[in-house]
Design a protein around this motif. Structure first.
Motif: not given
Length: 161
Positions: A32-36, A58-61, A128-131
């Motif tokens: 699941p993606v997460r917020l960094f 662009k804010g995508v991890v 993609i692992v997060g934003y």
């Protein structure tokens, strides 16, 4: 004749069971993606053996660990990891001044380059692992109303939004 019917039935069944998998353009996220936050992202800079290597564009991890020869410790593009390096990617620069998410004052050509690399390289090759928090939140901590999770790649209701 019966064999032809079975083959057609099998082909139709295969296509209908495949569903969205056939249309998938990007690598699916494995977690699941997460917020960094900036501090959290810095922990994934390739300096520790066995730890994933993350970079943001662009804010995508993205998890760029499979490109360890490019992004790992002492690798040519290691300066880009552990942070949002959108400006550096747009300018194709490794200058410390460009290792930032700030894309203000970039030329139209640089912005097109950023979009092209973002779509053609990072979204196509790396999960993609997060934003970054900066993508989802304004500087005062309020939600960024322009961010729409449903417009993001790999978004599903079960993702952590």
């Amino acid at each position: 004749m019966a064999t032809a019917h079975v083959c057609v039935l099998f082909a139709l069944l295969s296509v209908s069971l495949a569903g969205d998998d056939v249309k998938l353009k990007y690598k699916p996220a494995t977690k699941p993606v997460r917020l960094f936050t900036e501090e959290e992202l810095q922990r994934y800079d390739g300096s520790k053996e066995g730890q994933p290597i993350y970079m943001a564009v662009k804010g995508v991890v993205f998890d760029v660990s499979t490109g360890k020869e490019f992004y790992g410790k002492d690798a040519p593009y290691n300066a880009l990891v552990g942070k949002d390096s959108s400006r550096a990617v747009a300018k194709m620069s490794l200058s410390p001044a460009d290792l930032t998410s700030d894309t203000t004052d970039l030329t139209e050509e640089q912005l097109k380059s950023l979009d092209s690399i973002f779509e053609g390289t990072y979204k196509a090759k790396y999960p993609i692992v997060g934003y970054t928090a900066a993508r989802l939140l304004n500087q005062d901590g309020s939600p960024n109303e322009h961010f729409k999770p449903e417009d993001q790649p790999h978004f599903k209701i079960k993702d952590e939004f």
